[in-house]
Scaffold this motif. Structure first.
Motif, PDB file in Angstrom:
ATOM      1  N   GLY A  65      44.354  33.505  39.736  1.00 17.64           N
ATOM      2  CA  GLY A  65      45.146  33.912  38.563  1.00 17.64           C
ATOM      3  C   GLY A  65      46.106  32.793  38.201  1.00 17.64           C
ATOM      4  N   LEU A  66      45.832  32.148  37.067  1.00 19.37           N
ATOM      5  CA  LEU A  66      46.639  30.974  36.694  1.00 19.37           C
ATOM      6  C   LEU A  66      47.521  31.264  35.485  1.00 19.37           C
ATOM      7  CD1 LEU A  66      43.726  28.437  37.211  1.00 19.37           C
ATOM      8  CD2 LEU A  66      45.670  28.788  38.743  1.00 19.37           C
ATOM      9  N   GLY A  67      48.227  32.394  35.545  1.00 24.03           N
ATOM     10  CA  GLY A  67      49.229  32.688  34.507  1.00 24.03           C
ATOM     11  C   GLY A  67      50.459  31.830  34.779  1.00 24.03           C
ATOM     12  N   ARG A  68      51.616  32.246  34.290  1.00 23.02           N
ATOM     13  CA  ARG A  68      52.828  31.431  34.489  1.00 23.02           C
ATOM     14  C   ARG A  68      53.163  31.298  35.962  1.00 23.02           C
ATOM     15  NH1 ARG A  68      55.802  35.280  30.674  1.00 23.02           N
ATOM     16  NH2 ARG A  68      54.201  36.444  31.764  1.00 23.02           N
ATOM     17  N   PHE A  69      53.065  32.417  36.700  1.00 25.77           N
ATOM     18  CA  PHE A  69      53.452  32.407  38.109  1.00 25.77           C
ATOM     19  C   PHE A  69      52.434  31.644  38.971  1.00 25.77           C
ATOM     20  CE2 PHE A  69      53.456  34.559  42.309  1.00 25.77           C
ATOM     21  CZ  PHE A  69      54.720  34.161  42.716  1.00 25.77           C
ATOM     22  N   ASP A  89      40.250  31.433  38.302  1.00 24.57           N
ATOM     23  CA  ASP A  89      40.643  32.333  37.206  1.00 24.57           C
ATOM     24  C   ASP A  89      39.357  32.740  36.492  1.00 24.57           C
ATOM     25  OD1 ASP A  89      43.653  32.668  35.594  1.00 24.57           O
ATOM     26  OD2 ASP A  89      41.817  33.328  34.573  1.00 24.57           O
ATOM     27  N   ASN A  90      39.371  33.924  35.863  1.00 24.85           N
ATOM     28  CA  ASN A  90      38.153  34.312  35.137  1.00 24.85           C
ATOM     29  C   ASN A  90      38.200  33.865  33.673  1.00 24.85           C
ATOM     30  OD1 ASN A  90      39.997  36.126  34.225  1.00 24.85           O
ATOM     31  ND2 ASN A  90      38.874  37.984  34.820  1.00 24.85           N
ATOM     32  N   ASN A  91      39.259  33.126  33.337  1.00 26.12           N
ATOM     33  CA  ASN A  91      39.400  32.669  31.964  1.00 26.12           C
ATOM     34  C   ASN A  91      39.122  31.156  31.898  1.00 26.12           C
ATOM     35  OD1 ASN A  91      40.850  31.405  29.766  1.00 26.12           O
ATOM     36  ND2 ASN A  91      41.780  33.404  29.363  1.00 26.12           N
ATOM     37  N   ARG A 142      42.001  28.695  30.940  1.00 30.20           N
ATOM     38  CA  ARG A 142      42.973  28.476  32.028  1.00 30.20           C
ATOM     39  C   ARG A 142      42.411  27.455  33.026  1.00 30.20           C
ATOM     40  NH1 ARG A 142      46.763  33.069  32.142  1.00 30.20           N
ATOM     41  NH2 ARG A 142      47.797  32.588  30.181  1.00 30.20           N
ATOM     42  N   ALA A 190      35.864  32.281  38.046  1.00 31.56           N
ATOM     43  CA  ALA A 190      35.221  33.354  38.826  1.00 31.56           C
ATOM     44  C   ALA A 190      36.028  34.624  38.666  1.00 31.56           C
ATOM     45  CB  ALA A 190      35.155  32.970  40.306  1.00 31.56           C
ATOM     46  N   ASP A 191      35.329  35.748  38.812  1.00 35.54           N
ATOM     47  CA  ASP A 191      36.012  37.040  38.815  1.00 35.54           C
ATOM     48  C   ASP A 191      36.338  37.356  40.280  1.00 35.54           C
ATOM     49  OD1 ASP A 191      36.819  39.638  38.816  1.00 35.54           O
ATOM     50  OD2 ASP A 191      35.063  40.426  37.751  1.00 35.54           O
ATOM     51  N   ALA A 192      37.633  37.429  40.591  1.00 39.86           N
ATOM     52  CA  ALA A 192      38.051  37.593  41.982  1.00 39.86           C
ATOM     53  C   ALA A 192      37.734  38.974  42.543  1.00 39.86           C
ATOM     54  CB  ALA A 192      39.544  37.309  42.098  1.00 39.86           C
ATOM     55  N   ILE A 240      47.343  37.630  40.040  1.00 37.14           N
ATOM     56  CA  ILE A 240      46.768  38.312  38.873  1.00 37.14           C
ATOM     57  C   ILE A 240      47.892  39.141  38.268  1.00 37.14           C
ATOM     58  CG2 ILE A 240      45.127  40.090  38.153  1.00 37.14           C
ATOM     59  CD1 ILE A 240      43.243  39.041  40.362  1.00 37.14           C
ATOM     60  N   GLY A 241      48.091  39.007  36.969  1.00 40.99           N
ATOM     61  CA  GLY A 241      49.262  39.615  36.328  1.00 40.99           C
ATOM     62  C   GLY A 241      49.163  41.115  36.122  1.00 40.99           C
ATOM     63  N   ASP A 242      48.948  41.516  34.896  1.00 40.48           N
ATOM     64  CA  ASP A 242      49.043  42.930  34.540  1.00 40.48           C
ATOM     65  C   ASP A 242      47.925  43.808  35.106  1.00 40.48           C
ATOM     66  OD1 ASP A 242      51.244  42.328  33.079  1.00 40.48           O
ATOM     67  OD2 ASP A 242      50.091  41.943  31.233  1.00 40.48           O
ATOM     68  N   LYS A 283      51.413  38.808  44.273  1.00 39.57           N
ATOM     69  CA  LYS A 283      52.495  39.105  43.328  1.00 39.57           C
ATOM     70  C   LYS A 283      52.395  40.567  42.911  1.00 39.57           C
ATOM     71  CE  LYS A 283      53.360  38.551  38.522  1.00 39.57           C
ATOM     72  NZ  LYS A 283      53.445  37.748  37.321  1.00 39.57           N
TER      73      LYS A 283
HETATM   74  P1  ADP Z   1      51.876  35.875  34.561  1.00 41.96           P
HETATM   75  O1  ADP Z   1      52.648  37.140  34.355  1.00 41.96           O
HETATM   76  O2  ADP Z   1      52.129  35.224  35.908  1.00 41.96           O
HETATM   77  O3  ADP Z   1      51.952  34.876  33.427  1.00 41.96           O
HETATM   78  P2  ADP Z   1      49.267  36.587  33.543  1.00 41.96           P
HETATM   79  O4  ADP Z   1      48.967  38.056  33.452  1.00 41.96           O
HETATM   80  O5  ADP Z   1      49.531  35.842  32.290  1.00 41.96           O
HETATM   81  O6  ADP Z   1      50.364  36.364  34.652  1.00 41.96           O
HETATM   82  O7  ADP Z   1      48.038  35.837  34.252  1.00 41.96           O
HETATM   83  C1  ADP Z   1      47.189  36.367  35.174  1.00 41.96           C
HETATM   84  C2  ADP Z   1      45.971  35.453  35.290  1.00 41.96           C
HETATM   85  O8  ADP Z   1      45.047  36.125  36.139  1.00 41.96           O
HETATM   86  C3  ADP Z   1      45.278  35.213  33.947  1.00 41.96           C
HETATM   87  O9  ADP Z   1      45.055  33.827  33.775  1.00 41.96           O
HETATM   88  C4  ADP Z   1      43.942  35.978  34.079  1.00 41.96           C
HETATM   89  O10 ADP Z   1      42.890  35.326  33.412  1.00 41.96           O
HETATM   90  C5  ADP Z   1      43.741  35.980  35.591  1.00 41.96           C
HETATM   91  N1  ADP Z   1      42.925  37.108  36.028  1.00 41.96           N
HETATM   92  C6  ADP Z   1      43.051  38.425  35.701  1.00 41.96           C
HETATM   93  N2  ADP Z   1      42.102  39.151  36.303  1.00 41.96           N
HETATM   94  C7  ADP Z   1      41.355  38.291  37.040  1.00 41.96           C
HETATM   95  C8  ADP Z   1      40.205  38.436  37.890  1.00 41.96           C
HETATM   96  N3  ADP Z   1      39.631  39.624  38.102  1.00 41.96           N
HETATM   97  N4  ADP Z   1      39.703  37.317  38.486  1.00 41.96           N
HETATM   98  C9  ADP Z   1      40.274  36.103  38.278  1.00 41.96           C
HETATM   99  N5  ADP Z   1      41.340  35.908  37.497  1.00 41.96           N
HETATM  100  C10 ADP Z   1      41.889  36.978  36.877  1.00 41.96           C
END
Ligand code: ADP
Length: 221
Positions: free
Chosen positions: A9-13, A32-34, A37, A51-53, A74-76, A99
């Motif tokens: 999960g490569l969001g902000r955190f 990350d699955n995106n 990112r 990849a989908d984790a 992974i965020g939300d 997290k």
């Molecule tokens: P933050 O609040 O830290 O910014 P985000 O919700 O923006 O977190 O980021 C979460 C990251 O986790 C996103 O880049 C999303 O693509 C990635 N993510 C969500 N679900 C999966 C999953 N099943 N496998 C891999 N990555 C995932």
């Protein structure tokens, strides 16, 4: 020796953890699955893979079993975060940091075997709340539910007095573990330390004691 990490999960955190570990020269597998990112982190992490984790087979194919420490950021998507953590514990990963989005999420993560559960938003919110209560409170670090370390500017009422005279330990039940002044730091200051303008104290103790200390000696009315 380089230690191996994976950040999922490569969001902000997660992104920030991945960057810092890479700057420190650590081997980092970024997942990350995106696709966007992953493209962003291609030149930062040692390996960046789409990849989908929540897919156990994909994680196994990535050799996740050989990683010392996996960080799930992974965020939300709480469901995906929990499922990923379950898979990682079942695979026997040595250390898993996750997290949490909220207290319920944290409770479940602890139950299913996460080694470390972090709440970056909640913790940062608390630190900022403390710093806005008073300009004299510079930083705040929670040690447990009821103990903390704070960094505070010396209060006006303390100026010219020694640690022994103020007897902070006896009067407030908390300990001054260090005093900074400019670039100097005095760890375990002696009782005859006399407080000067510009001193910064690092204080450890129970929250209720720290609060009394701050209220009486640090926060200016
Ligand atoms: P933050 O609040 O830290 O910014 P985000 O919700 O923006 O977190 O980021 C979460 C990251 O986790 C996103 O880049 C999303 O693509 C990635 N993510 C969500 N679900 C999966 C999953 N099943 N496998 C891999 N990555 C995932």
């Amino acid at each position: 020796m380089k230690r191996e990490f994976a950040v999922i999960g490569l969001g902000r955190f997660g992104g920030s953890i991945c960057k810092e570990l890479s700057i420190e020269g650590m081997e980092v597998l970024a997942i990350d699955n995106n696709e966007d990112r992953i493209n962003e982190y291609k030149n930062i992490a040692s390996h960046a893979v789409i990849a989908d984790a929540t897919d156990e087979v994909s994680l196994k194919e990535l050799g996740i079993k050989n990683i010392d420490h996996v960080i799930v950021a992974i965020g939300d998507d709480i469901q995906a975060s929990i499922l990923t953590t379950v898979i990682l514990t079942e695979l026997g990963i040595k250390k898993i940091t996750v997290k949490a989005q909220n207290d319920y999420h944290a409770k479940i993560l602890n139950k299913i075997g996460a080694d470390q559960v972090v709440h970056p938003e909640r913790d940062m919110g608390k630190r900022i709340a403390h710093s806005i209560i008073s300009n004299n409170i510079l930083d705040y670090l929670e040690l447990s539910d009821d103990h903390s370390i704070v960094e505070v500017k010396v209060g006006e009422k303390m100026l010219g007095k020694t640690l022994a005279e103020l007897d902070i330990r006896a009067n407030y039940g908390c300990n001054v573990v260090a005093i900074k002044h400019g670039k100097d730091i005095n760890v375990s200051p002696s009782a005859d330390h006399r407080f000067l303008e510009g001193d910064i104290l690092i204080v450890i103790g129970a929250d209720k004691d720290i609060f009394r200390f701050e209220k009486h000696l640090v926060i200016e009315e």
